[in-house]
Design a protein around this motif. Structure first.
Motif, short mmCIF file in Angstrom:
data_model
loop_
_atom_site.label_atom_id
_atom_site.label_comp_id
_atom_site.label_asym_id
_atom_site.label_seq_id
_atom_site.Cartn_x
_atom_site.Cartn_y
_atom_site.Cartn_z
N UNK A 161 -4.44 -5.71 -3.14
CA UNK A 161 -4.42 -4.79 -2.00
C UNK A 161 -5.88 -4.58 -1.58
N UNK A 162 -6.21 -5.25 -0.48
CA UNK A 162 -7.60 -5.27 -0.03
C UNK A 162 -7.87 -4.13 0.95
N UNK A 163 -7.50 -2.93 0.51
CA UNK A 163 -7.79 -1.74 1.31
C UNK A 163 -8.64 -0.84 0.42
N UNK A 164 -9.82 -0.45 0.92
CA UNK A 164 -10.72 0.30 0.04
C UNK A 164 -10.18 1.68 -0.31
N UNK A 165 -10.59 2.16 -1.48
CA UNK A 165 -10.26 3.53 -1.90
C UNK A 165 -11.44 4.43 -1.55
N UNK A 166 -11.31 5.73 -1.48
CA UNK A 166 -10.03 6.44 -1.61
C UNK A 166 -9.14 6.23 -0.38
N UNK A 167 -7.85 6.14 -0.66
CA UNK A 167 -6.91 5.90 0.44
C UNK A 167 -6.14 7.17 0.73
N UNK A 168 -5.72 7.28 1.98
CA UNK A 168 -4.77 8.36 2.28
C UNK A 168 -3.69 7.76 3.15
N UNK A 169 -2.53 8.35 3.09
CA UNK A 169 -1.37 7.78 3.77
C UNK A 169 -1.59 7.63 5.27
N UNK A 170 -2.34 8.55 5.85
CA UNK A 170 -2.53 8.49 7.31
C UNK A 170 -3.57 7.45 7.69
N UNK A 171 -4.53 7.19 6.80
CA UNK A 171 -5.60 6.26 7.17
C UNK A 171 -5.29 4.80 6.87
N UNK A 172 -4.58 4.54 5.77
CA UNK A 172 -4.39 3.13 5.42
C UNK A 172 -3.61 2.38 6.48
N UNK A 173 -2.74 3.08 7.23
CA UNK A 173 -1.94 2.37 8.23
C UNK A 173 -2.82 1.84 9.36
N UNK A 174 -4.03 2.39 9.50
CA UNK A 174 -4.93 1.91 10.55
C UNK A 174 -5.85 0.80 10.07
N UNK A 175 -5.82 0.54 8.77
CA UNK A 175 -6.67 -0.52 8.25
C UNK A 175 -6.12 -1.89 8.69
N UNK A 176 -7.01 -2.79 9.13
CA UNK A 176 -6.52 -4.09 9.64
C UNK A 176 -5.70 -4.89 8.63
N UNK A 177 -5.93 -4.69 7.35
CA UNK A 177 -5.17 -5.47 6.36
C UNK A 177 -3.78 -4.93 6.11
N UNK A 178 -3.56 -3.67 6.51
CA UNK A 178 -2.34 -3.00 6.09
C UNK A 178 -1.08 -3.76 6.49
N UNK A 179 -0.98 -4.09 7.82
CA UNK A 179 0.26 -4.73 8.25
C UNK A 179 0.37 -6.16 7.79
N UNK A 180 -0.78 -6.81 7.61
CA UNK A 180 -0.73 -8.18 7.07
C UNK A 180 -0.13 -8.17 5.67
N UNK A 181 -0.60 -7.24 4.86
CA UNK A 181 -0.07 -7.14 3.49
C UNK A 181 1.39 -6.72 3.52
N UNK A 182 1.67 -5.75 4.36
CA UNK A 182 3.03 -5.22 4.42
C UNK A 182 4.02 -6.30 4.85
N UNK A 183 3.60 -7.08 5.89
CA UNK A 183 4.46 -8.20 6.34
C UNK A 183 4.72 -9.17 5.21
N UNK A 184 3.66 -9.48 4.50
CA UNK A 184 3.80 -10.43 3.40
C UNK A 184 4.83 -9.92 2.39
N UNK A 185 4.72 -8.62 2.04
CA UNK A 185 5.63 -8.05 1.05
C UNK A 185 7.06 -8.02 1.57
N UNK A 186 7.21 -7.65 2.85
CA UNK A 186 8.56 -7.57 3.42
C UNK A 186 9.20 -8.95 3.45
N UNK A 187 8.39 -9.95 3.87
CA UNK A 187 8.90 -11.32 3.89
C UNK A 187 9.33 -11.77 2.50
N UNK A 188 8.50 -11.43 1.54
CA UNK A 188 8.83 -11.86 0.17
C UNK A 188 10.14 -11.24 -0.28
N UNK A 189 10.24 -9.91 -0.15
CA UNK A 189 11.43 -9.22 -0.66
C UNK A 189 12.65 -9.58 0.15
#
Lengths: 301, 277
Positions: free
Chosen positions: A227-255
């Motif tokens: 998970x290439x999103x720097x800490x500290x993370x918060x629920x409201x901020x991570x969704x704006x990180x450019x990697x967030x949806x890329x990672x999320x898509x990957x996980x959704x595709x996998x599952x």
């Protein structure tokens, strides 16, 4: 150099009721580094809970071994704390007594005052203070109960903390608050955590690394996603990180797709079934083709 | 309008039912015919002597007052105060009962911990349990030889089963999660037994103890009718032989009151160990 926690060629088989054997997972091999927060994601029946029970020492694998800090895991131990999905608080004890129960087991030489103080401190760390700590679990909400359970586990400073779908029984709002509490306390403690969840967003928020399991039987840990999103993370901020949806898509595709496609492929006999490392980082141009390949796969698949 | 509390209303209703019940009882007892209304022949054949009959409540209350104002008098083997008689019965019940608890609870604990033991002992328990405790009496009298000890043995044998079964069941049904909590905290078997299994199973165990004390109190009356000598059961039978039905009715009421108090004690204990999940 072996990782801090090393799971080596773990295989679990159960009798299938008609004389044969059901292989839940085979030759699972992966590691967890000290201080790392690792989450395992997979569908029901892929053996996540079985892996968890083996790590906790509550169950024995058919073959393979678990080595933590140079020692083989045999049976339950105070070095491996567990937070169960159903909280597993002792209902006849007050909130405080539930935590001192664990502290006393860990530090039998402490005085009662020391034990109480230590327990109170950890309850305060998860936001439980004042009269609440003298209530029985039945008088607490589900979220508060899980906080008590988390405080009990952290108060013991285990070498490895195992979280078995800790927020599975909670509503979405409570879940969010307690995830924040967990992040906060984890940030202060440098605790090694291994957690099971069904929730992709929860996994991205909390984890350093997510292990993806294929469907059972013959399940295996197929990928290890950083998970290439720097800490500290918060629920409201991570969704704006450019990697967030890329990672999320990957996980959704996998599952959603690949966990089925990859399912049921028995491992090469005798070969460790190690996960493929996946690093998705859109923020930097990477020269190493080995690292970009999985990222492309994720976007295209 | 002012509304009385639920408890107060219930208490009021209880009192009304009691008074109405007693009045009906009083009115239903036919008065003894006065001697003056009898013919000479009836007087000669003994018709003037008071006939035995079910006493009206007024007589019972008078009897209760007389007995309870001096409960511990002792005027020989056949004339002891109600306090002494009840004291003997409670002594026998508690002796037999605690001997049973001393065996049933630890033994039930061990059976509950092991599935094999649970299944192995179950057929024996199922056969022994339904035996009326009084059926043991001849055997007890023959083997033990002493009527006092036999009565205690009968109490022992009747109160052991509910405690044994409930303890075993309670221990076997302790949630796996709680055992796992003990295991992940590296508690030894003794500490697990006392700090997790015992409090978890306590409500079931105390329920068994409560059932047992109830049965023991039921059985002691019958047992004392058989072995005689002292005790509330003997007292009832003795007063029946004296055709003193007022005393019989009074002692029946006393048996009820003492049984209720014994049960209430265990009710308190039960409330202390019960937990909400």
């Amino acid at each position: 150099m072996k990782p801090y926690l090393s799971i080596e060629q773990l295989t679990q088989r159960f009798p299938d009721g008609s004389g044969g054997q059901l292989t839940v997972f085979e030759n699972a091999t992966f590691g967890v580094e000290k201080g790392e927060f690792v989450v395992i994601l997979g569908h029901s029946g892929c053996g996540k809970s079985t892996i968890m029970n083996i790590l906790a020492g509550l169950a024995d694998p058919t073959s393979g071994s678990v080595i933590m800090d140079g020692q083989e895991v045999k049976g339950p131990s105070l070095d491996r704390g567990v937070v169960f999905q159903n909280y597993s608080l002792l209902p006849w004890l007050t909130t405080l007594k539930n935590v001192t129960f664990g502290v006393r087991a860990r530090h039998p030489e402490w005085t009662k005052a020391q034990i109480d103080e230590h327990a109170t401190k950890f309850l305060a760390m998860v936001g439980l203070e004042g009269d609440v700590i003298h209530r029985k679990p039945s008088q607490l909400s589900g979220g508060m109960r899980q906080r008590v359970s988390i405080a009990r586990a952290f108060a013991n400073h285990p070498k490895l903390l195992l979280l078995d779908e800790p927020f599975g029984a909670l509503d979405a709002l409570t879940r969010g608050t307690i995830q924040d509490e967990l992040l906060k306390i984890w940030g202060q403690m440098e605790q090694t955590v291994f957690m099971i969840t069904h929730d992709i967003d929860e996994a991205i928020l909390l984890a350093d690394r997510i292990l993806l399991m294929t469907n059972g039987p013959h399940a295996r840990v197929a990928e290890s996603v950083e998970i290439t999103i720097p800490r500290p993370r918060s629920r409201t901020e991570i969704v704006e990180h450019p990697n967030y949806y890329a990672i999320r898509n990957h996980l959704v595709q996998f599952l959603g797709k690949r966990s089925k496609e990859l399912a049921g492929q028995p491992a090469t006999p005798g070969q460790p079934n190690a996960p493929e490392t996946v690093r998705i980082d859109t923020t930097q141009t990477n020269d190493d083709p080995a690292d970009t390949r999985p990222a492309l796969k994720a976007v295209n698949s | 309008m002012y509304q009385l509390s639920l408890n107060l209303r219930a208490a009021l209703l209880s009192v009304i039912m009691l008074v109405v019940g007693l009045l009906i009882w009083e009115a239903a007892i036919p008065a003894q015919q006065a001697a003056g209304e009898l013919t000479e022949y009836e007087l000669l054949t003994g018709g003037g002597a008071p006939k035995a009959g079910v006493p009206p409540p007024s007589q019972v209350i008078a009897k209760a007052w007389e007995q309870l104002s001096d409960p511990f008098y002792d005027a020989g083997p056949n004339d002891k105060g109600i306090g002494i008689q009840i004291g003997y019965s409670i002594y026998r019940v508690l002796t037999g009962y605690f001997l049973a608890a001393l065996i049933a609870i630890p033994f039930g604990f061990l059976i509950g911990m092991s599935q094999v033991a649970y299944k192995a002992f179950n057929p024996f328990i199922q056969v022994l349990r339904p035996i009326s405790p009084l059926a043991w009496m001849p055997l007890a009298l023959f083997i033990i030889g002493d009527s006092e000890a036999s009565a205690i043995f009968v109490i022992f044998i009747c109160s052991i089963w509910p405690m044994l079964i409930n303890t075993a069941f309670g221990v076997a049904a302790v949630r796996e999660d709680w055992i796992n909590v003990a295991r992940t905290h590296e508690l030894g078997p003794i500490r697990t037994a006392f700090s997790v299994i015992l409090p978890a199973a306590a409500p079931t165990i105390v329920t068994g103890m409560r059932i047992s004390i109830g049965i023991a109190w039921l059985v002691i009356v019958a047992a004392e009718m058989l072995v005689g000598g002292t005790g509330i059961g003997y007292y009832v039978w003795n007063e029946w032989n004296n055709l003193d039905l007022t005393s019989v009715v009074f002692s029946i009421l006393m048996i009820g009151v003492v049984g209720m108090l014994l049960d209430a004690m265990f009710g308190l204990l039960q409330r202390r160990v019960t937990y909400a999940e």
